[in-house]
Design an enzyme around this catalytic site. Structure first.
Site, PDB file in Angstrom:
ATOM      1  CG  LEU A  70      -1.977   1.035   1.379  1.00  0.00           C
ATOM      2  CD1 LEU A  70      -2.974   0.927   0.237  1.00  0.00           C
ATOM      3  CD2 LEU A  70      -2.696   0.870   2.720  1.00  0.00           C
ATOM      4  CG  LEU A  72       0.655   4.027   4.037  1.00  0.00           C
ATOM      5  CD1 LEU A  72       1.317   3.912   5.403  1.00  0.00           C
ATOM      6  CD2 LEU A  72      -0.849   3.816   4.161  1.00  0.00           C
ATOM      7  N   GLY A 136      18.855   7.365  14.604  1.00  0.00           N
ATOM      8  CA  GLY A 136      19.663   6.521  15.467  1.00  0.00           C
ATOM      9  C   GLY A 136      19.499   5.054  15.163  1.00  0.00           C
ATOM     10  CG  HIS A 137      20.770   2.387  13.204  1.00  0.00           C
ATOM     11  ND1 HIS A 137      19.670   1.693  12.739  1.00  0.00           N
ATOM     12  CD2 HIS A 137      21.203   3.149  12.157  1.00  0.00           C
ATOM     13  CE1 HIS A 137      19.453   2.007  11.474  1.00  0.00           C
ATOM     14  NE2 HIS A 137      20.363   2.894  11.103  1.00  0.00           N
ATOM     15  CG  ASP A 138      21.116  -1.952  19.555  1.00  0.00           C
ATOM     16  OD1 ASP A 138      20.085  -2.206  20.193  1.00  0.00           O
ATOM     17  OD2 ASP A 138      22.253  -2.299  19.941  1.00  0.00           O
ATOM     18  CG  ASP A 167      17.484  -2.128  17.412  1.00  0.00           C
ATOM     19  OD1 ASP A 167      17.347  -0.939  17.739  1.00  0.00           O
ATOM     20  OD2 ASP A 167      18.101  -2.475  16.387  1.00  0.00           O
TER      21      ASP A 167
END
Length: 393
Positions: A70, A72, A136-138, A167
């Site tokens: 889909l 969006l 950001g990341h873990d 995470d």
């Protein structure tokens, strides 16, 4: 037997690891999880290594789900999503804080359509504060939470963890908890609510014991690799063996430490368990002894001793371990999809006696359930084909 979450419909907008793992847990316990993917599929499908054309990692966090493709950003795509929300119980959003608001699909808009909707937004730093919009990341969430500074050996640099703690523990698990709490509250009030889950927040909460030790002590910051539970003491440590493999001793309690020392004929070390000034001497002695046997020889040597002594296993060893197999914590899919590769997925970690979760190894292709689910909200086949031609689904 009905599963605990049967009848609960979840619209999953998440990608990669944190959100998909959360919704997989919900799916294992009976929720109907519908992945809402852009027509080319969520980005987590394309992370190497690939099995045929799909990421091996994708399969480990996306079982038991349906998929709708889909767009969006298209007005008709938004209209379809709103119709789906009208009959849903939960939306899981893993975009940055204002992405869905700008699309006109944020919580304030959706609760007008369905006051019972539970909208869980999983972000790095939360919906408030100066870092709410930061990427950001873990690693970044763990850094900000003060976790990374604590990992590593004495005198060495901060270490990176081999799993994504913020995470998963800070994000995935707290999202599941938030959704379940909101469902319980809705059962009493009839109203849904917004769940604001930040991976940084979750990572900080995991420091509960560490913060207690620091703030209740003499005010000194923890020494990396130097505290009781981080490698500073012989009683709770990893040791290298003759074959360069490792074992771990977790003898925090005095009875376990005494049992370990007696088995090795080191009774003189028993009273030195928590004497900080003696730790270098004690550790050096144990390290030399551990180098005289292989890892598995030490495991056999201590097999009749209840002292919290275990081998450090590699992943290929872990998946064959009898305790892991007895708990059904791994599922090996042999020659997965004719690829010649065996894919290992984790099992269901929550064991319920009456309504146990089910790790059904069903994996939806991109948009596999689009026609089925669009028909359920009133679209005819010709309309769906037109939507497909226009790139909306």
């Amino acid at each position: 037997m009905a599963l605990p979450l049967e009848g609960i419909k979840v619209l999953d907008l998440s990608r990669y690891l944190p959100g998909p793992l959360a919704t997989q847990i919900l799916a294992d316990f009976g929720a109907e999880v519908i992945k809402i993917e852009e027509p080319k599929g969520e980005l987590g499908r394309y992370l190497p290594p690939l099995i045929n054309d799909t990421s091996a990692r994708f399969y480990t966090v996306n079982r038991n789900k349906k998929s709708v493709s889909l767009n969006l950003k298209h007005p008709e795509g938004k209209k379809i999503f709103k119709k789906m929300v009208a009959n849903a119980d939960v939306v899981l959003d893993q975009f940055r804080p204002d992405v869905m608001n700008k699309l006109g699909l944020g919580y304030e808009s959706l609760k007008e359509i369905n006051p019972r909707i539970i909208y869980c937004i999983l972000t790095g730093y939360g919906l408030t504060g100066p870092m709410r919009n930061a990427a950001g990341h873990d690693i970044n969430y763990l850094n900000t939470a003060g976790v990374t500074e604590l990992m590593g050996t004495t005198g060495g640099p901060p270490a990176m963890c081999g799993v994504q703690i913020a995470d998963t523990a800070g994000g995935s698990l707290y999202s599941v908890i938030a959704i379940l709490l909101a469902l319980a509250a809705r059962g009493k009030t009839g109203k849904g609510q917004l769940c604001d889950v930040a991976m940084m927040d979750g990572a900080i909460s995991l420091l509960a014991y560490t913060i207690g030790e620091w703030s209740g002590g003499n005010g000194d910051l923890p020494i990396r690799g130097g505290e009781l539970l981080t490698g500073g003491y012989a009683t709770y440590n990893n040791y290298k063996c003759k074959d360069s493999k490792f074992v771990s001793l977790g003898a925090v309690e005095s009875k376990f430490w005494a049992g370990f020392c007696k088995k090795l004929g080191l009774e003189e070390f028993i009273p030195l368990q928590l004497e900080k000034s003696s730790q270098t001497k004690v550790k050096n002695s144990i390290e030399k002894i551990m180098l005289t046997k292989t890892r598995d020889e030490w495991v056999e040597f201590f097999s009749d001793s209840d002292i919290c002594f275990t081998p450090i296993l590699t992943l290929d060893e872990m998946v064959k371990h009898p305790q892991v197999l007895a708990r059904k914590m791994v599922h090996t899919l042999a020659d997965f999809q004719g690829s010649g590769k065996d894919i290992v997925c984790t099992g269901v970690p929550i064991k319920l006696s009456e309504t146990p979760g089910e790790a059904k190894m069903n994996f939806a292709r991109i948009g596999e359930n689009t026609d089925e689910l669009l028909q359920a909200i009133g679209y005819g086949l010709e309309q769906i084909e037109q939507l497909r031609r226009e790139g909306i689904v």
